[in-house]
Design a protein around this motif. Structure first.
Motif, PDB file in Angstrom:
ATOM      1  N   ASP A 126      -1.547 -15.548   1.092  1.00  0.00           N
ATOM      2  CA  ASP A 126      -2.267 -14.317   0.776  1.00  0.00           C
ATOM      3  C   ASP A 126      -1.544 -13.588  -0.366  1.00  0.00           C
ATOM      4  OD1 ASP A 126      -3.489 -11.857   0.617  1.00  0.00           O
ATOM      5  OD2 ASP A 126      -3.449 -11.449   2.764  1.00  0.00           O
ATOM      6  N   PRO A 127      -2.107 -13.581  -1.582  1.00  0.00           N
ATOM      7  CA  PRO A 127      -1.445 -12.920  -2.721  1.00  0.00           C
ATOM      8  C   PRO A 127      -1.177 -11.443  -2.480  1.00  0.00           C
ATOM      9  CG  PRO A 127      -3.244 -14.317  -3.483  1.00  0.00           C
ATOM     10  CD  PRO A 127      -3.362 -14.255  -1.983  1.00  0.00           C
ATOM     11  N   GLU A 128      -2.100 -10.745  -1.775  1.00  0.00           N
ATOM     12  CA  GLU A 128      -1.900  -9.320  -1.513  1.00  0.00           C
ATOM     13  C   GLU A 128      -0.696  -9.114  -0.599  1.00  0.00           C
ATOM     14  OE1 GLU A 128      -5.395  -7.391  -0.156  1.00  0.00           O
ATOM     15  OE2 GLU A 128      -6.560  -7.827  -1.964  1.00  0.00           O
ATOM     16  N   MET A 129      -0.560  -9.986   0.391  1.00  0.00           N
ATOM     17  CA  MET A 129       0.608  -9.907   1.269  1.00  0.00           C
ATOM     18  C   MET A 129       1.883 -10.137   0.474  1.00  0.00           C
ATOM     19  SD  MET A 129       1.615 -12.373   4.481  1.00  0.00           S
ATOM     20  CE  MET A 129       3.263 -12.300   5.203  1.00  0.00           C
ATOM     21  N   ALA A 130       1.821 -11.078  -0.470  1.00  0.00           N
ATOM     22  CA  ALA A 130       2.983 -11.368  -1.297  1.00  0.00           C
ATOM     23  C   ALA A 130       3.431 -10.127  -2.059  1.00  0.00           C
ATOM     24  CB  ALA A 130       2.667 -12.503  -2.266  1.00  0.00           C
ATOM     25  N   VAL A 131       2.486  -9.447  -2.683  1.00  0.00           N
ATOM     26  CA  VAL A 131       2.826  -8.251  -3.454  1.00  0.00           C
ATOM     27  C   VAL A 131       3.438  -7.186  -2.550  1.00  0.00           C
ATOM     28  CG1 VAL A 131       1.894  -6.346  -4.823  1.00  0.00           C
ATOM     29  CG2 VAL A 131       1.122  -8.689  -5.251  1.00  0.00           C
ATOM     30  N   ASP A 132       2.886  -7.020  -1.359  1.00  0.00           N
ATOM     31  CA  ASP A 132       3.439  -6.045  -0.413  1.00  0.00           C
ATOM     32  C   ASP A 132       4.887  -6.390  -0.065  1.00  0.00           C
ATOM     33  OD1 ASP A 132       1.071  -4.660  -0.366  1.00  0.00           O
ATOM     34  OD2 ASP A 132       0.340  -5.598   1.484  1.00  0.00           O
ATOM     35  N   GLU A 133       5.146  -7.680   0.154  1.00  0.00           N
ATOM     36  CA  GLU A 133       6.512  -8.118   0.473  1.00  0.00           C
ATOM     37  C   GLU A 133       7.452  -7.845  -0.700  1.00  0.00           C
ATOM     38  OE1 GLU A 133       7.770  -9.228   3.262  1.00  0.00           O
ATOM     39  OE2 GLU A 133       5.943  -9.531   4.432  1.00  0.00           O
ATOM     40  N   TYR A 134       6.988  -8.121  -1.907  1.00  0.00           N
ATOM     41  CA  TYR A 134       7.818  -7.888  -3.094  1.00  0.00           C
ATOM     42  C   TYR A 134       8.155  -6.408  -3.251  1.00  0.00           C
ATOM     43  CZ  TYR A 134       6.020 -12.539  -4.412  1.00  0.00           C
ATOM     44  OH  TYR A 134       5.671 -13.864  -4.429  1.00  0.00           O
ATOM     45  N   LEU A 135       7.164  -5.554  -3.033  1.00  0.00           N
ATOM     46  CA  LEU A 135       7.378  -4.110  -3.191  1.00  0.00           C
ATOM     47  C   LEU A 135       8.418  -3.602  -2.199  1.00  0.00           C
ATOM     48  CD1 LEU A 135       3.690  -2.918  -3.714  1.00  0.00           C
ATOM     49  CD2 LEU A 135       5.515  -2.861  -5.419  1.00  0.00           C
ATOM     50  N   VAL A 136       8.324  -4.056  -0.961  1.00  0.00           N
ATOM     51  CA  VAL A 136       9.280  -3.632   0.060  1.00  0.00           C
ATOM     52  C   VAL A 136      10.675  -4.143  -0.276  1.00  0.00           C
ATOM     53  CG1 VAL A 136       9.936  -3.864   2.485  1.00  0.00           C
ATOM     54  CG2 VAL A 136       7.551  -3.434   1.877  1.00  0.00           C
ATOM     55  N   PHE A 137      10.747  -5.409  -0.707  1.00  0.00           N
ATOM     56  CA  PHE A 137      12.049  -5.988  -1.050  1.00  0.00           C
ATOM     57  C   PHE A 137      12.669  -5.244  -2.232  1.00  0.00           C
ATOM     58  CE2 PHE A 137      14.865  -8.954  -3.215  1.00  0.00           C
ATOM     59  CZ  PHE A 137      15.651  -9.398  -2.158  1.00  0.00           C
ATOM     60  N   ARG A 138      11.865  -4.919  -3.223  1.00  0.00           N
ATOM     61  CA  ARG A 138      12.394  -4.205  -4.390  1.00  0.00           C
ATOM     62  C   ARG A 138      12.923  -2.834  -4.003  1.00  0.00           C
ATOM     63  NH1 ARG A 138      11.984  -5.624 -10.100  1.00  0.00           N
ATOM     64  NH2 ARG A 138      13.754  -6.638  -9.134  1.00  0.00           N
ATOM     65  N   GLU A 139      12.237  -2.175  -3.090  1.00  0.00           N
ATOM     66  CA  GLU A 139      12.694  -0.861  -2.655  1.00  0.00           C
ATOM     67  C   GLU A 139      14.024  -0.963  -1.908  1.00  0.00           C
ATOM     68  OE1 GLU A 139      11.128   2.970  -0.005  1.00  0.00           O
ATOM     69  OE2 GLU A 139       9.846   1.225  -0.320  1.00  0.00           O
ATOM     70  N   ARG A 140      14.169  -2.023  -1.112  1.00  0.00           N
ATOM     71  CA  ARG A 140      15.393  -2.195  -0.328  1.00  0.00           C
ATOM     72  C   ARG A 140      16.559  -2.694  -1.168  1.00  0.00           C
ATOM     73  NH1 ARG A 140      14.452  -6.347   4.089  1.00  0.00           N
ATOM     74  NH2 ARG A 140      16.569  -5.737   4.708  1.00  0.00           N
ATOM     75  N   PHE A 141      16.274  -3.577  -2.118  1.00  0.00           N
ATOM     76  CA  PHE A 141      17.337  -4.238  -2.877  1.00  0.00           C
ATOM     77  C   PHE A 141      17.059  -4.150  -4.371  1.00  0.00           C
ATOM     78  CE2 PHE A 141      16.890  -6.460   1.219  1.00  0.00           C
ATOM     79  CZ  PHE A 141      18.133  -6.185   1.767  1.00  0.00           C
ATOM     80  N   ALA A 142      16.993  -2.935  -4.863  1.00  0.00           N
ATOM     81  CA  ALA A 142      16.657  -2.721  -6.278  1.00  0.00           C
ATOM     82  C   ALA A 142      17.682  -3.341  -7.206  1.00  0.00           C
ATOM     83  CB  ALA A 142      16.533  -1.222  -6.559  1.00  0.00           C
ATOM     84  N   HIS A 143      18.912  -3.552  -6.736  1.00  0.00           N
ATOM     85  CA  HIS A 143      19.972  -4.083  -7.597  1.00  0.00           C
ATOM     86  C   HIS A 143      19.922  -5.598  -7.742  1.00  0.00           C
ATOM     87  CE1 HIS A 143      21.354  -4.236  -3.473  1.00  0.00           C
ATOM     88  NE2 HIS A 143      22.326  -5.059  -3.807  1.00  0.00           N
ATOM     89  N   LYS A 144      19.026  -6.265  -7.031  1.00  0.00           N
ATOM     90  CA  LYS A 144      18.916  -7.713  -7.132  1.00  0.00           C
ATOM     91  C   LYS A 144      17.949  -8.112  -8.253  1.00  0.00           C
ATOM     92  CE  LYS A 144      21.587  -8.434  -3.617  1.00  0.00           C
ATOM     93  NZ  LYS A 144      22.965  -8.946  -3.817  1.00  0.00           N
TER      94      LYS A 144
END
Length: 218
Positions: A126-144
């Motif tokens: 699910d591409p929409e699920m993928a984007v949601d996962e990316y957004l959450v990960f970026r918020e948690r680990f912005a330095h990666k």
């Protein structure tokens, strides 16, 4: 180089072994450059073939790439072998692989072991699920540094256009030249993104007293 067997089919190499053992989800495969080169002579054969690779190394510095700790996420066995081969040609740093995309939700302890996360976008149903996962990960680990790879993009995107979810996008399969450019662009875009976020946060802090003072005076 030493290795530690965590369980059947799970082997980790080198100095990261103890950290990976204590992670919340085991890293199923972990390679070093030495191990990759020992598995076959293709790396050295390509270097010895002369001109093209030597010219490429002169044009594009690989400085800094060998020290990067990269996690490959969501790659099947065939894609993984192809990708590891290209990483080996660049003398890229210690590389680990986890097939389970839900690892994106893991705890901080796991992610602190890696500098770069390369995600196979096509592994998401699910591409929409993928984007949601990316957004959450970026918020948690912005330095990666986050790189996305996909067979379904027309070309590489090394700009900051997708900065909300990743630092660069690469078309799969990869080549040494394009992987090097992607890693370099990803690192550069990450630095630009973090500097911009720091500047915006500083400006917001500086304007806050003026806003409250103005409100009180009114």
């Amino acid at each position: 180089m030493g290795s530690v067997s965590v369980r059947e089919g799970v082997t980790v190499m080198g100095s990261l072994a103890q950290k990976i053992i204590s992670a919340t989800r085991p890293v199923t495969r972990l390679w070093s450059n030495d191990l990759h080169r020992a598995k076959g002579g293709q790396h050295n054969l390509l270097r010895q073939s002369g001109g093209l690779w030597a010219e490429f190394e002169r044009r594009l510095s690989v400085e800094g790439i060998s020290t990067l700790r990269t996690l490959l996420l969501g790659f099947d066995a065939k894609e993984l072998d192809q990708t590891l081969y290209v990483f080996g040609l660049l003398d890229a740093g210690v590389t680990a692989s986890i097939a389970d995309l839900l690892t994106l939700r893991e705890s901080d302890d796991l992610w602190e072991m890696f500098d770069v996360v390369m995600i196979n976008h096509d592994a998401f149903e699910d591409p929409e699920m993928a984007v949601d996962e990316y957004l959450v990960f970026r918020e948690r680990f912005a330095h990666k540094t986050v790189l996305l790879v996909s067979r379904h993009v027309a070309q590489d995107d090394l700009t900051t256009e997708r900065a909300a979810i990743c630092d660069a996008t690469l078309r799969f399969p990869l080549s040494p030249e394009r992987l090097l450019l992607g890693l370099k662009a990803g690192q550069s875009n990450r630095e630009t993104r973090l500097a911009r976020e720091e500047r915006l946060a500083r400006e917001a802090m500086q304007s806050y007293p003026r806003l409250t003072s103005h409100a009180s005076g009114a």
